[in-house]
Design a protein around this motif. Structure first.
Motif, PDB file in Angstrom:
ATOM      1  N   LYS A  88       0.851  -1.197   0.000  1.00 15.31           N
ATOM      2  CA  LYS A  88       0.000   0.000   0.000  1.00 15.31           C
ATOM      3  C   LYS A  88       0.884   1.244   0.000  1.00 15.31           C
ATOM      4  O   LYS A  88       1.657   1.463   0.922  1.00 15.31           O
ATOM      5  CB  LYS A  88      -0.906  -0.005   1.233  1.00 15.31           C
ATOM      6  N   GLY A  89       0.775   2.016  -1.069  1.00 14.17           N
ATOM      7  CA  GLY A  89       1.580   3.224  -1.159  1.00 14.17           C
ATOM      8  C   GLY A  89       3.067   2.955  -1.061  1.00 14.17           C
ATOM      9  O   GLY A  89       3.827   3.774  -0.534  1.00 14.17           O
ATOM     10  N   ARG A  91      -5.132  -1.544  -1.549  1.00 14.98           N
ATOM     11  CA  ARG A  91      -5.676  -1.141  -0.259  1.00 14.98           C
ATOM     12  C   ARG A  91      -5.938  -2.394   0.570  1.00 14.98           C
ATOM     13  O   ARG A  91      -5.973  -3.511   0.051  1.00 14.98           O
ATOM     14  CB  ARG A  91      -6.950  -0.320  -0.417  1.00 14.98           C
ATOM     15  N   ASP A 107      -9.782  -0.997   5.154  1.00 11.60           N
ATOM     16  CA  ASP A 107     -10.781  -0.006   4.745  1.00 11.60           C
ATOM     17  C   ASP A 107     -12.175  -0.593   4.827  1.00 11.60           C
ATOM     18  O   ASP A 107     -13.140   0.110   5.133  1.00 11.60           O
ATOM     19  CB  ASP A 107     -10.494   0.460   3.312  1.00 11.60           C
ATOM     20  N   CYS A 165      -6.086  -0.774  -6.101  1.00 11.12           N
ATOM     21  CA  CYS A 165      -6.556   0.565  -5.776  1.00 11.12           C
ATOM     22  C   CYS A 165      -5.794   1.585  -6.628  1.00 11.12           C
ATOM     23  O   CYS A 165      -4.563   1.517  -6.720  1.00 11.12           O
ATOM     24  CB  CYS A 165      -6.337   0.834  -4.287  1.00 11.12           C
ATOM     25  N   ASP A 166      -6.497   2.558  -7.242  1.00 11.49           N
ATOM     26  CA  ASP A 166      -5.861   3.556  -8.098  1.00 11.49           C
ATOM     27  C   ASP A 166      -4.964   4.502  -7.301  1.00 11.49           C
ATOM     28  O   ASP A 166      -3.910   4.924  -7.787  1.00 11.49           O
ATOM     29  CB  ASP A 166      -6.919   4.371  -8.841  1.00 11.49           C
ATOM     30  N   SER A 167      -5.345   4.809  -6.074  1.00  7.34           N
ATOM     31  CA  SER A 167      -4.597   5.795  -5.291  1.00  7.34           C
ATOM     32  C   SER A 167      -3.321   5.214  -4.681  1.00  7.34           C
ATOM     33  O   SER A 167      -2.260   5.838  -4.727  1.00  7.34           O
ATOM     34  CB  SER A 167      -5.486   6.358  -4.164  1.00  7.34           C
ATOM     35  N   TYR A 168      -3.406   4.009  -4.087  1.00  5.42           N
ATOM     36  CA  TYR A 168      -2.283   3.436  -3.344  1.00  5.42           C
ATOM     37  C   TYR A 168      -1.672   2.207  -4.010  1.00  5.42           C
ATOM     38  O   TYR A 168      -0.728   1.623  -3.490  1.00  5.42           O
ATOM     39  CB  TYR A 168      -2.734   3.042  -1.932  1.00  5.42           C
TER      40      TYR A 168
END
Length: 493
Positions: free
Chosen positions: A399-400, A435, A468, A429-432
């Motif tokens: 994650k990230g 997730r 999450d 996950c598009d952001s990290y």
């Protein structure tokens, strides 16, 4: 033959079964049917079937499919294959039609020993050339056998691709039972309890081979039952049992209790196949007064590589212990040995490692770093040689850019007494990149809200590592041994 504490068993399974038959005594009892098998009866029955199979032109070392659940017939089928010098190909009855068909085809088996209850399954998935030989008769001379000859073919769960066929020799199969026997000081007066399927490496090597090598006996149930487990163990007068963490959790949340007589007879219970949550471990021992020995093993190592010692030696809760009968080390990413306390990949070297992956030389080469078998598990070793497992390479949540071990989250979820099964997993996950999510099953009647459970994780792990989303399921997906199949959850939920 006598069990050595320092030297792996010599000879073949045939040699050891002959020796046990000559020694005499009970080999197996079956609490559900009140049947029993002496070592002599087991040897004679297995030998007769092996001679019949040889007369039917089953060749030395060729795959012989065994499509049987736990029980007297299944034990005889297994030992007949091993005694006759065939490659016992254990078919996972819980795998589903496609996986069974794949194993039958990939193994190259021409013949099968099929339990009556599995005949329809066999008819629906078996290749056209394959024949069932349950009623084989004849007295052909048996094939000559050597320790290095093929003995077992067992398929991995295939959660990250096609299942791989793990091949063991007579020597490595016996060594698998030996590592268990010396770690737990098994003796002829011991009787184990097998509730795990013998088409899984834990059931086959830890209990079946463990009894053969130690000269003890084994009680075998067709399958695990929360409500019947303690009564079956009591009636069979067992002194130890081998299970997996999900079974320990279900017993802990069940209503049944072991009798005082059983508790006085039980030396220990054994946990393997996946990490046992510290909270579950402690709660089980507190409630039942039965010590649990956490261990670790793989299909590729004929089960056990690590075990906690028995009392009065030091046991470390949260660790599957240290090496017995083989060597274990931690490898850096460049495959050099890691410093004590440093996380890396767990590797093992010893007499219990596989010969090869069938028809897959590339996978065989990739799993070894020199003489060291790479397990794919991550962990660290302390100054006493105890290993602490931190996760699996293929299950890490990234994650990230930060590695998160799912076990950390599992432990936080199991801290709540209503949680029976738990597993964290990664969701794209598009952001990290990925997730964190998790799935749980709860004890009957629980009104625990998933958001309350998520708050517990935030408090224990921080918001970054906490799931999450937590999904509530009636039951989490599991393999044949009862091990939760984490990688299936992302598609399931």
């Amino acid at each position: 033959m006598i069990l050595s504490q320092t030297t792996p068993p010599k000879g073949t399974v045939r040699d050891w079964l002959d020796a046990r038959a000559q020694q005499g005594g009970t080999a197996f009892v079956f609490p559900e049917t009140n049947e029993a098998l002496s070592w002599a009866e087991l040897r004679d029955t297995a030998k007769t079937l092996a001679q019949g199979l040889t007369a039917q032109r089953v060749e030395k070392g060729e795959s012989l499919a065994i499509i049987h659940p736990n029980g007297k017939d299944g034990v005889v089928a297994l030992y007949a294959a091993l005694y006759g010098g065939f490659r016992a190909t254990m078919i996972n009855l819980a795998a589903g039609p496609d996986a069974i068909a794949y194993a039958l085809n990939h193994s190259g088996a021409r013949f099968a020993l099929v339990h009556e209850a599995q005949r329809e399954t066999f008819k629906s998935v078996a290749p056209g050339h394959m024949r069932a030989l349950n009623d084989s008769r004849g007295e052909a001379a048996l094939h000559d056998l050597a320790p290095k000859d093929h003995a077992l073919l067992m398929y991995t769960s295939g959660t990250t691709g096609k299942p791989k066929g793990v091949v063991h020799s007579h020597a490595s199969l016996l060594a698998g039972g030996w590592t268990t026997a010396i770690a737990h000081a098994l003796a002829p007066q011991d009787r184990g309890f097998c509730v795990l399927p013998i088409y899984h490496i834990n059931g086959l090597c830890v209990t079946v081979m463990g009894a053969l090598v130690s000269g003890g006996s084994l009680a075998m149930a067709s399958k695990f039952s929360t409500s019947k487990f303690w009564d079956q163990a009591d009636s069979a007068k067992v002194t130890w049992f081998s299970v997996v963490p999900t079974i320990i959790s279900h017993l802990l949340h069940g209503k049944a209790e072991p009798s005082a007589t059983l508790k006085s007879n039980l030396r220990f219970g054994r946990s393997a196949s996946s990490a046992l949550a510290v909270e579950t471990h402690t709660a089980f021992e507190t409630r039942f007064g039965v010590p649990i020995i956490e261990t670790m093993g793989l299909t590729e190592t004929a089960a056990q590589i690590l075990s906690n010692p028995l009392a009065p030696n030091k046991r470390k809760i949260g660790s599957p212990g240290k090496a017995f009968g083989n060597e274990v080390r931690i490898l850096n990413a460049d495959l050099t040995e890691a410093k004590l306390g440093t996380e890396g990949e767990i590797a093992v070297r010893g007499p219990n490692t596989l010969l090869e992956y069938l028809h897959n030389p590339d996978a065989t080469a990739a799993t070894f770093a020199g003489q060291w078998l790479r397990t794919g598990d991550l962990g660290r070793m302390d100054e006493d040689g105890y290993v602490f497992v931190t996760g699996r390479l293929k299950e890490l949540i990234i994650k990230g850019g930060e590695n998160i071990a799912p076990r950390e989250i599992d432990e936080a979820l199991y801290a709540h007494p209503d949680v029976v099964e738990a597993a964290a997993f990664a969701r794209p996950c598009d952001s990290y990149g990925e997730r964190v999510e998790a799935a749980v099953s709860l004890s009957n009647g629980s009104s625990l809200a998933m958001e309350d459970l998520r708050v517990i994780c935030v408090n224990k792990l921080g918001a970054f590592k906490a799931p999450d989303t937590i999904h509530l399921l009636d039951e989490l997906p599991k393999g044949p041994s009862g091990k939760i199949q984490r990688l299936k959850l992302v598609d399931l939920v």
